[in-house]
Design an enzyme around this catalytic site. Structure first.
Site, PDB file in Angstrom:
ATOM      1  N   CYS A 132     -55.358 -34.341 -13.757  1.00 13.18           N
ATOM      2  CA  CYS A 132     -55.135 -34.778 -12.428  1.00 13.18           C
ATOM      3  C   CYS A 132     -53.725 -34.549 -11.894  1.00 13.18           C
ATOM      4  CB  CYS A 132     -55.430 -36.476 -12.558  1.00 13.18           C
ATOM      5  SG  CYS A 132     -55.069 -37.292 -11.023  1.00 13.18           S
ATOM      6  N   THR A 193     -59.090 -31.223  -8.926  1.00 11.47           N
ATOM      7  CA  THR A 193     -58.249 -30.999  -7.832  1.00 11.47           C
ATOM      8  C   THR A 193     -56.945 -30.338  -7.837  1.00 11.47           C
ATOM      9  OG1 THR A 193     -57.343 -33.490  -7.716  1.00 11.47           O
ATOM     10  CG2 THR A 193     -59.324 -32.948  -6.361  1.00 11.47           C
ATOM     11  N   GLY A 217     -62.856 -29.485  -1.886  1.00 14.27           N
ATOM     12  CA  GLY A 217     -63.585 -29.059  -0.850  1.00 14.27           C
ATOM     13  C   GLY A 217     -63.910 -27.549  -0.817  1.00 14.27           C
TER      14      GLY A 217
END
Length: 376
Positions: A132, A193, A217
């Site tokens: 993370c 991410t 994304g």
């Protein structure tokens, strides 16, 4: 049509709902399970919950990228246990979707405890998060192969269900993947991410969000594909590819890079749970149209064409039009040509092959796809 296994677990199709707030709480777990995905991964479960920040998302309308500063799960461990037990008691609401619990901790003993605790709820597998990019601590774990081995080994020894390790793009992939495999991991997933600041308002001189966050994304897909390919070239362990999957073609890209399945995350955040069903239907249609009976027929298909830089042959090629271009209202190819090989004349656009260095950029910027590379 599908012969898909992740972590040694057979799943109905190669679509996975990745970890995130859309898989937190009983009502969202129910929605996710009813989508028909092959597997669902819970939001990351931690020993100490973190409160939601407001706001916690920032969206780039231009490229579809999202920054989030959502730090793990806001649900207490006790609530997670109750919710997961309720899902098991409800027989997963009639779903055949496999249920994987994502966990993360700051010590090996903590992740061992979390793994043992969530296993008792009837889950099918565990995803061990080590990457993370928000806050402090876990990002450093994935960057240390020895710690990856230690954490993975603790979890593998603590449970009977298979364990997958989630990695970041910002790590020494061969060393980290080897450590996870040596420790007994049954699979690898990634990417998480990417640490970012989405934007800065030049008038207010402030960032979109008040701290560094995780970027996800469509814009991170190229990085994710590179990472998945690198993992596939480092191990035979099954891979869940994650990063920028917004439709069935993006999923196919991950599979062709070496993944057995692909995880959808930000796509659900932006478009809702219905996206999962659409990806499954569109994938089935594509496979049927191409007469592909088994995902294994195309898994890793792109890897054979990937070479080291030293292996690439130096070939004298130049750009040329496959048919005359009469447009005078478009100069995209000319604008991107550093060699001044492209000219716009009254009769149209011309390319001087003697000046062209064969970089290939004009092929991609041409809106009419009229340019190709050919031998000089």
């Amino acid at each position: 049509m599908y012969n898909v296994k992740i972590m040694g677990i057979h799943i109905e199709n190669p679509v996975v709902i990745s970890s995130g707030p859309w898989t937190r709480g009983l009502s969202k777990l129910k929605k996710g399970l009813e989508c028909g995905a092959g597997a669902l991964i819970t939001e990351t479960i931690v020993g100490e919950s973190y409160p939601d920040t407001c706001p916690r998302y920032s969206y780039d309308r231009a490229n579809g990228g999202v920054q989030n500063i959502r730090l793990y799960s806001g649900s207490e461990l006790e609530n997670w246990i109750n919710d997961l037990k309720a899902v098991t008691q409800a027989k997963r609401f009639g779903s055949k979707t496999k249920l994987i619990a994502s966990i993360m901790g700051t010590t090996a003993s903590e992740v061992r405890y979390l793994a043992k605790t969530v296993e008792r709820t009837g889950i099918d597998g565990i995803e061990l998060g080590l990457a993370c990019p928000i806050g402090q601590g876990p990002e450093n774990i994935c960057g240390d192969a020895d710690k990856v081995y230690e954490y993975t080994r603790e979890v593998v020894n603590a449970v009977d269900v298979p364990v997958s390790v989630k990695v970041s793009a910002a790590c020494n992939l061969p060393a980290v993947v080897e450590a996870a495999e040596r420790a007994g991991a049954a699979g690898i997933s990634g990417i998480d991410t990417i640490r970012c600041i989405l934007s800065i308002d030049v008038e207010t001189q402030k960032a979109a969000l008040p701290t560094y966050g995780g970027y996800s994304g469509a814009p991170i897909r190229p990085i994710a594909l590179s990472t998945v390919a690198g993992i596939a070239q480092s191990t035979n362990l099954p891979i869940i590819g994650m990063g920028g999957i917004m439709d069935h073609k993006n999923l196919l890209e991950h599979i062709m890079a070496g993944a057995c399945a692909g995880g959808i995350a930000t796509g659900i955040l932006l478009n809702g749970y219905d996206l999962v069903g659409k990806v499954i239907r569109d994938l089935e249609e594509w496979l049927d149209c191409h007469q592909i009976k088994d995902i294994e027929e195309i898994r890793g298909a792109a890897l054979g064409g990937l070479k080291s830089f030293e292996e690439i042959k130096t070939e004298a090629k130049a750009a040329m039009f496959d048919s005359p271009c009469q447009r005078t209202d478009c100069s995209k190819c000319k604008s991107c040509c550093l060699e001044d090989a492209i000219s716009i004349k009254e009769q149209g656009i011309t390319i001087d092959k003697n000046l062209c260095s064969g970089c290939g950029l004009c092929l991609d910027v041409c809106p009419d796809e009229k340019i190709k590379l050919s031998w000089k």
